[in-house]
Design a protein around this motif. Structure first.
Motif, short mmCIF file in Angstrom:
data_model
loop_
_atom_site.label_atom_id
_atom_site.label_comp_id
_atom_site.label_asym_id
_atom_site.label_seq_id
_atom_site.Cartn_x
_atom_site.Cartn_y
_atom_site.Cartn_z
N TRP A 1 16.60 -11.67 -15.80
CA TRP A 1 16.23 -11.40 -14.29
C TRP A 1 14.19 -12.40 -14.69
CZ3 TRP A 1 17.29 -7.19 -12.03
CH2 TRP A 1 18.47 -6.40 -12.27
N VAL A 2 14.08 -12.98 -15.27
CA VAL A 2 13.00 -13.65 -15.59
C VAL A 2 13.31 -15.30 -15.44
CG1 VAL A 2 10.68 -11.86 -15.89
CG2 VAL A 2 12.54 -13.24 -17.87
N GLY A 3 14.38 -15.34 -15.37
CA GLY A 3 14.21 -17.41 -15.34
C GLY A 3 14.10 -17.30 -16.81
N ASN A 4 14.40 -19.02 -16.87
CA ASN A 4 14.71 -20.00 -18.12
C ASN A 4 13.66 -20.32 -18.61
OD1 ASN A 4 16.60 -21.01 -19.64
ND2 ASN A 4 17.04 -22.70 -18.87
N LYS A 5 12.37 -20.14 -18.19
CA LYS A 5 10.73 -20.91 -18.07
C LYS A 5 10.44 -20.00 -19.05
CE LYS A 5 10.87 -24.25 -14.77
NZ LYS A 5 11.81 -25.02 -15.36
N VAL A 6 9.82 -20.85 -20.13
CA VAL A 6 8.70 -20.04 -20.63
C VAL A 6 7.19 -20.89 -20.68
CG1 VAL A 6 7.87 -20.90 -23.55
CG2 VAL A 6 9.86 -20.18 -23.27
N ILE B 1 15.87 -5.98 -23.32
CA ILE B 1 16.81 -4.70 -22.40
C ILE B 1 16.52 -3.64 -21.84
CG2 ILE B 1 18.89 -3.87 -23.14
CD1 ILE B 1 19.12 -5.74 -25.77
N LEU B 2 15.50 -3.02 -22.14
CA LEU B 2 14.68 -1.77 -21.30
C LEU B 2 13.88 -2.37 -20.17
CD1 LEU B 2 13.37 0.14 -24.35
CD2 LEU B 2 14.79 0.53 -23.48
N MET B 3 12.97 -3.22 -20.33
CA MET B 3 12.42 -3.56 -19.34
C MET B 3 12.40 -4.91 -18.76
SD MET B 3 8.91 -2.05 -20.84
CE MET B 3 8.12 -1.39 -18.69
N PRO B 4 13.77 -5.47 -18.29
CA PRO B 4 14.15 -6.59 -18.07
C PRO B 4 13.03 -7.36 -17.87
CG PRO B 4 15.83 -5.31 -16.94
CD PRO B 4 14.39 -4.48 -17.56
N GLN B 5 12.46 -7.25 -16.66
CA GLN B 5 11.42 -8.09 -15.41
C GLN B 5 10.20 -7.80 -15.95
OE1 GLN B 5 12.57 -6.08 -12.12
NE2 GLN B 5 13.09 -8.10 -11.53
N ILE B 6 9.42 -7.91 -17.23
CA ILE B 6 8.28 -7.82 -17.50
C ILE B 6 8.18 -9.40 -18.60
CG2 ILE B 6 8.22 -5.16 -18.34
CD1 ILE B 6 7.66 -6.05 -20.93
N ASN B 7 6.84 -9.47 -18.99
CA ASN B 7 6.15 -10.88 -19.28
C ASN B 7 6.09 -9.80 -20.76
OD1 ASN B 7 6.22 -12.22 -17.81
ND2 ASN B 7 4.23 -12.35 -17.50
N ILE B 8 7.35 -10.73 -21.61
CA ILE B 8 6.54 -10.84 -23.50
C ILE B 8 6.29 -11.71 -24.60
CG2 ILE B 8 8.21 -9.97 -25.55
CD1 ILE B 8 9.88 -8.36 -23.63
N HIS C 1 8.09 -7.50 -13.02
CA HIS C 1 7.71 -6.45 -12.81
C HIS C 1 6.66 -5.85 -11.52
CE1 HIS C 1 8.62 -2.50 -14.56
NE2 HIS C 1 7.04 -2.81 -14.72
N PHE C 2 5.35 -6.58 -12.42
CA PHE C 2 3.86 -5.92 -11.42
C PHE C 2 4.57 -7.03 -10.07
CE2 PHE C 2 0.47 -7.49 -9.29
CZ PHE C 2 -0.55 -6.38 -10.37
N GLN C 3 5.65 -7.63 -10.14
CA GLN C 3 5.17 -7.68 -8.73
C GLN C 3 6.32 -6.55 -7.75
OE1 GLN C 3 6.70 -12.31 -9.39
NE2 GLN C 3 4.51 -12.32 -9.18
N GLN C 4 7.48 -6.18 -8.59
CA GLN C 4 8.16 -5.41 -8.22
C GLN C 4 7.29 -4.28 -7.67
OE1 GLN C 4 11.43 -6.30 -7.27
NE2 GLN C 4 11.50 -8.41 -7.72
N ARG C 5 6.92 -4.14 -9.38
CA ARG C 5 6.33 -2.68 -8.66
C ARG C 5 4.81 -2.22 -7.34
NH1 ARG C 5 1.67 -1.63 -11.23
NH2 ARG C 5 0.76 -2.34 -12.47
#
Ligand code: SF4
Length: 340
Positions: free
Chosen positions: A33-38, A258-265, A332-336
């Motif tokens: 969902w957000v790719g391989n980059k850190v 798992i709950l929010m796959p597109q956010i930054n953590i 997630h922000f971009q999507q919403r």
């Protein structure tokens, strides 16, 4: 991904092969969902001056043992130049909570200078506590676009047990500040402490559900680490062992991914305080952001929200996976906000 409250509670306690499977699932989710980059955020601890007295925090106002500092504008700009030169996509300006017209104006000026020196390319995250909506708006209009305000515990009862019962530390005000940030248009981040005295797995499951219900864009969370010069230290006998706090924190990261796959953590420094490889473990359990510390060396020792804060700054990430030069905004922000 739907997980019931009961499932969350059970999985927060996962150990051994079940914990490994959970974290591997979250890792796969991140890549999908957000790719391989850190992504790198250069952390600048702007000031340890704070008007508050959170019962867990080493730089609380009433801790007279702390040597207080505030970076000069030139020191902030120098740290920002380092971030820019090293290819970090963003900086985080973090500090204790100060509220005054002069402070608002200083931060506003700094945001403009950071934007100028990077031709608007460096992402700017703020983490400067509760402010008025007008202040949040001024800083946003100056060019900051992400804000981190940790709820620390989403349950009102637990929140009250770790804060003084006065007008400066109201649960409702904190919730309102999160709403104000959202209204202004920031990418909004929050987070909690894991392993607080009196905290249960039920509380933590509710924290996860709170973050989803708030539709947050970013999260920074880590284990609670006690500090001897704080009131909460008197309750240290109630704490989980550090290993358990770390294990539950990693499960929290995995479940949130798992709950929010597109956010930054973020893989936070507090994880590393318990285990030298704590951040790397979080990066393999769903986290996708690290915040290397760029605070000038002579101030670092004075910015201790908890004790035994580690000094190793560089995470062990394969070179090809680091998102050099990328802001790494929240998908997630971009999507919403699409079409808004
Ligand atoms: S947690 Fe933040 S607001 Fe609370 S005392 Fe510490 S620096 Fe201040």
């Amino acid at each position: 991904m739907e997980l019931t409250r009961q499932e969350l509670i059970r999985l927060l306690n996962a150990e051994g092969s079940e914990a490994e499977a959970l974290r591997a699932r979250a890792d796969g989710c991140r890549r999908q969902w957000v790719g391989n980059k850190v992504y790198l955020r250069g952390l600048i601890e702007y000031s340890n001056v704070c008007r508050k007295n959170c019962l867990y925090c080493g730089i609380r106002k009433e801790n007279t043992a702390v040597v207080r500092y505030t970076l000069s504008e030139d020191e902030v700009v120098a740290a920002t130049r380092t971030a820019w030169r090293e290819g970090y996509g963003s900086v985080v300006l973090q500090g204790g909570e100060s509220v005054s017209p002069a402070h608002t104006a200083t931060i506003e000026g700094l945001i403009r200078r950071i934007n100028t020196l990077s031709a608007g390319e460096l992402g700017i995250t703020l983490s400067l506590g509760e402010q008025t909506e007008e202040t949040y708006r001024r800083w946003f209009e100056a060019g900051a676009h992400r804000y981190l305000l940790r709820i620390e515990s989403s349950g009102e009862g637990l929140y009250r047990s770790i804060h003084p019962a006065d007008a400066l530390h109201r649960y409702d005000s904190r919730r309102e500040a999160l709403r104000a940030l959202r209204r202004v248009g920031y990418q909004v981040g929050t987070g909690v402490m894991i392993g607080l005295p009196g905290q249960t797995l039920e509380n933590l499951a509710d924290d996860l559900l709170f973050m989803r219900q708030q539709d947050i864009d970013m999260c920074g969370m880590g284990p609670y680490l006690e500090h001897a010069q704080t009131p909460l230290y008197t309750r240290r006998a109630e704490l989980w062992l550090p290993e358990k706090r770390l294990a539950v924190a990693l499960n929290m990261v995995a479940l949130l991914r798992i709950l929010m796959p597109q956010i930054n953590i973020a893989a936070t420094t507090a994880l590393q305080a318990i285990d030298p490889a704590g951040r790397e473990k979080a990066l393999r359990a769903g986290a996708n952001v690290v915040m290397p510390n760029l605070t000038p060396a002579r101030y670092k020792a004075d910015y201790k929200l908890y004790e035994n804060k580690p000094v190793t700054e560089w995470p062990d990430i394969p070179e090809g996976e680091i998102g050099y030069g990328c802001r790494g905004d929240s998908v997630h922000f971009q999507q919403r906000t699409v079409g808004k």
